[in-house]
Design a protein around this motif. Structure first.
Motif, PDB file in Angstrom:
ATOM      1  N   VAL A 120       0.858  -1.188   0.000  1.00 35.68           N
ATOM      2  CA  VAL A 120       0.000   0.000   0.000  1.00 35.68           C
ATOM      3  C   VAL A 120       0.896   1.240   0.000  1.00 35.68           C
ATOM      4  N   ASN A 121       0.618   2.189  -0.899  1.00 36.43           N
ATOM      5  CA  ASN A 121       1.405   3.412  -0.977  1.00 36.43           C
ATOM      6  C   ASN A 121       1.053   4.393   0.136  1.00 36.43           C
ATOM      7  N   SER A 122       2.025   5.222   0.503  1.00 35.95           N
ATOM      8  CA  SER A 122       1.793   6.224   1.549  1.00 35.95           C
ATOM      9  C   SER A 122       0.662   7.173   1.149  1.00 35.95           C
ATOM     10  N   PHE A 123       0.552   7.499  -0.147  1.00 37.40           N
ATOM     11  CA  PHE A 123      -0.504   8.450  -0.523  1.00 37.40           C
ATOM     12  C   PHE A 123      -1.897   7.848  -0.416  1.00 37.40           C
ATOM     13  N   SER A 124      -2.002   6.515  -0.514  1.00 41.22           N
ATOM     14  CA  SER A 124      -3.320   5.884  -0.330  1.00 41.22           C
ATOM     15  C   SER A 124      -3.767   6.012   1.125  1.00 41.22           C
ATOM     16  N   LEU A 125      -2.815   5.851   2.051  1.00 40.70           N
ATOM     17  CA  LEU A 125      -3.165   6.025   3.464  1.00 40.70           C
ATOM     18  C   LEU A 125      -3.438   7.500   3.769  1.00 40.70           C
ATOM     19  N   ALA A 126      -2.647   8.399   3.186  1.00 40.63           N
ATOM     20  CA  ALA A 126      -2.879   9.832   3.401  1.00 40.63           C
ATOM     21  C   ALA A 126      -4.288  10.206   2.946  1.00 40.63           C
ATOM     22  N   THR A 196       0.915   6.369  12.255  1.00 40.49           N
ATOM     23  CA  THR A 196       1.744   6.282  13.457  1.00 40.49           C
ATOM     24  C   THR A 196       1.130   7.179  14.541  1.00 40.49           C
ATOM     25  N   GLN A 197       1.713   7.109  15.733  1.00 39.50           N
ATOM     26  CA  GLN A 197       1.180   7.929  16.827  1.00 39.50           C
ATOM     27  C   GLN A 197       1.484   9.410  16.632  1.00 39.50           C
ATOM     28  N   SER A 198       2.407   9.739  15.737  1.00 39.96           N
ATOM     29  CA  SER A 198       2.741  11.143  15.477  1.00 39.96           C
ATOM     30  C   SER A 198       1.958  11.705  14.297  1.00 39.96           C
ATOM     31  N   GLU A 199       0.903  11.002  13.872  1.00 36.83           N
ATOM     32  CA  GLU A 199       0.132  11.477  12.715  1.00 36.83           C
ATOM     33  C   GLU A 199      -0.338  12.919  12.888  1.00 36.83           C
ATOM     34  N   GLU A 200      -0.209  13.697  11.800  1.00 38.00           N
ATOM     35  CA  GLU A 200      -0.677  15.075  11.822  1.00 38.00           C
ATOM     36  C   GLU A 200      -1.297  15.406  10.472  1.00 38.00           C
ATOM     37  N   ILE A 201      -2.486  15.987  10.510  1.00 37.04           N
ATOM     38  CA  ILE A 201      -3.184  16.356   9.280  1.00 37.04           C
ATOM     39  C   ILE A 201      -3.523  17.838   9.340  1.00 37.04           C
ATOM     40  N   TYR A 215       9.732  14.726   7.489  1.00 34.05           N
ATOM     41  CA  TYR A 215      10.199  14.095   6.254  1.00 34.05           C
ATOM     42  C   TYR A 215       9.130  13.168   5.660  1.00 34.05           C
ATOM     43  N   LEU A 216       8.502  12.351   6.492  1.00 37.47           N
ATOM     44  CA  LEU A 216       7.491  11.421   5.967  1.00 37.47           C
ATOM     45  C   LEU A 216       6.131  12.122   5.846  1.00 37.47           C
ATOM     46  N   SER A 217       6.039  13.032   4.898  1.00 39.17           N
ATOM     47  CA  SER A 217       4.804  13.788   4.680  1.00 39.17           C
ATOM     48  C   SER A 217       4.368  13.663   3.230  1.00 39.17           C
ATOM     49  N   THR A 218       3.073  13.822   3.020  1.00 36.86           N
ATOM     50  CA  THR A 218       2.493  13.803   1.686  1.00 36.86           C
ATOM     51  C   THR A 218       1.532  14.976   1.586  1.00 36.86           C
ATOM     52  N   ILE A 219       1.540  15.653   0.458  1.00 40.01           N
ATOM     53  CA  ILE A 219       0.553  16.706   0.228  1.00 40.01           C
ATOM     54  C   ILE A 219      -0.318  16.285  -0.953  1.00 40.01           C
ATOM     55  N   ILE A 220      -1.631  16.375  -0.772  1.00 38.42           N
ATOM     56  CA  ILE A 220      -2.543  16.111  -1.882  1.00 38.42           C
ATOM     57  C   ILE A 220      -3.113  17.456  -2.326  1.00 38.42           C
ATOM     58  N   VAL A 221      -2.978  17.756  -3.606  1.00 38.36           N
ATOM     59  CA  VAL A 221      -3.527  18.995  -4.154  1.00 38.36           C
ATOM     60  C   VAL A 221      -4.662  18.626  -5.103  1.00 38.36           C
ATOM     61  N   LYS A 222      -5.812  19.257  -4.922  1.00 39.05           N
ATOM     62  CA  LYS A 222      -6.943  19.001  -5.817  1.00 39.05           C
ATOM     63  C   LYS A 222      -7.334  20.316  -6.482  1.00 39.05           C
TER      64      LYS A 222
END
Lengths: 227, 227
Positions: A120-126, A196-201, A215-222
């Motif tokens: 599973v890709n990180s962006f799917s979880l994001a 993870t326990q450090s999840e931030e949205i 570092y382990l961040s993803t940005i989704i732009v629509k």
């Protein structure tokens, strides 16, 4: 094999089964002594007699150095295989998208003998955690690793209906300015350390520009906006 | 939840656990009486007392008709939830990328109450089976659902370093011609029905243009060529 984006329950059944059966698990880490996040995720699934072998891949863009690391790692794996061991190489997310495995596999004695297990890709979880769909219907989706190259920002934002920006941390301030100047300040979501326990949205443009983005961040732009 | 791309072992541990616990499983099918591929994949994981509810979503681009289907499905799920049932809605691949769930969730009474479980995308399995990496290093990846719109072909092929073309079956002949005219005839791979017994992999431009390409197919294009 891919161990998914961060939650040990988001491994596939196949990855978990294979981890419980192999003789050795090889995991990449970015520096000697630094713990491997892929290993943290996989650990509970690994058989208790399996050997755990960390191999270091410095995150540097010196091609010669990286190549010798890949070569060394591949030759280490080949030796384990020659001893008759079953070996699993683990990577975060999916092994065929931006993983160390892709770089390393060309140096293996018999790369075609290895089975690749997708993840599973990180962006799917994001997307799941933020409830922001990646793309629907006839829309296009573009995946762009940003890194440190500022010139990529403009190109990325023009490339598709929806954009996943990976590795945004080094240029998050510049990104925030570019979003504002394009009227996209309400059309993005930042997801860090998902699963993870450090999840931030956050959907706050100030957050993106002001504070350090992990570092382990993803940005989704629509471009069509977020409902 | 996503049930992954086709192999029942490529569900996540979480999806499998939830399927074994819920009271009802709702699965989309494209026509009444036609079996749901998502259900075929999920079936062995579903608890034996769970109710299986197929809901039909015709694959037509009549917006009014589709909307009423989504509304009806959402209201059906709401009723199950009001009865105190735990309900899982299953989709192929990942629920946040081109799934029926995205369209339907807006019509749910409380869309925010549902947990979304990500899945392995079909293109990740296609890459694993063909051993063709999706993207590495600083390369970009573009995901384009082709469908029946011929105008999208050119745009798609110019959009990134690597391109995943989904739903190529209706325009496969035109695609083949476009690959040839751009010198990309050796830079693509076609993967159909991955993870099933009907799996087919081809790099042959004649195959792409001459024979019918199955609906569940993915094409990976690598502008830098395939090694």
């Amino acid at each position: 094999m891919g161990v998914g984006p961060g939650d040990p329950e988001l491994l596939t059944l196949k990855a978990a089964r294979v981890l419980s059966q192999v003789d050795a698990v090889v995991c990449p880490s970015s520096a000697k002594g630094k713990s491997s996040f892929a290993l943290e995720i996989a650990r509970i699934h690994i058989g208790k007699d399996a050997q755990i072998i960390e191999m270091t891949f410095p995150m540097e863009y010196e091609e010669g150095l990286m190549e010798s690391c890949w070569r060394e790692c591949a030759s280490g794996i080949d030796k384990l295989l020659e001893q008759g061991m079953d070996v699993a190489f683990i990577t975060l997310g999916d092994p065929m998208l931006y993983s160390t495995y892709i770089n390393m596999m060309g140096y293996l004695g018999e790369p075609g003998a290895a089975e690749i297990i997708p993840g599973v890709n990180s962006f799917s979880l994001a997307a799941a955690r933020t409830r922001v769909p990646l793309a629907m219907g006839e829309q296009t989706l573009s995946i762009v690793p940003l890194g440190k190259n500022e010139n990529r920002i403009e190109c990325a934002l023009e490339s598709a209906d929806n954009i996943v920006i990976m590795k945004p941390s080094a240029l998050s301030g510049q990104l925030a300015r570019e979003f504002s100047s394009r009227g996209l300040e309400g059309s993005f979501v930042l997801a860090s350390m998902c699963g993870t326990q450090s999840e931030e949205i956050s959907r706050d443009i100030e957050r993106l520009s002001a504070k350090r983005v992990p570092y382990l961040s993803t940005i989704i732009v629509k471009k069509g906006g977020i409902k």
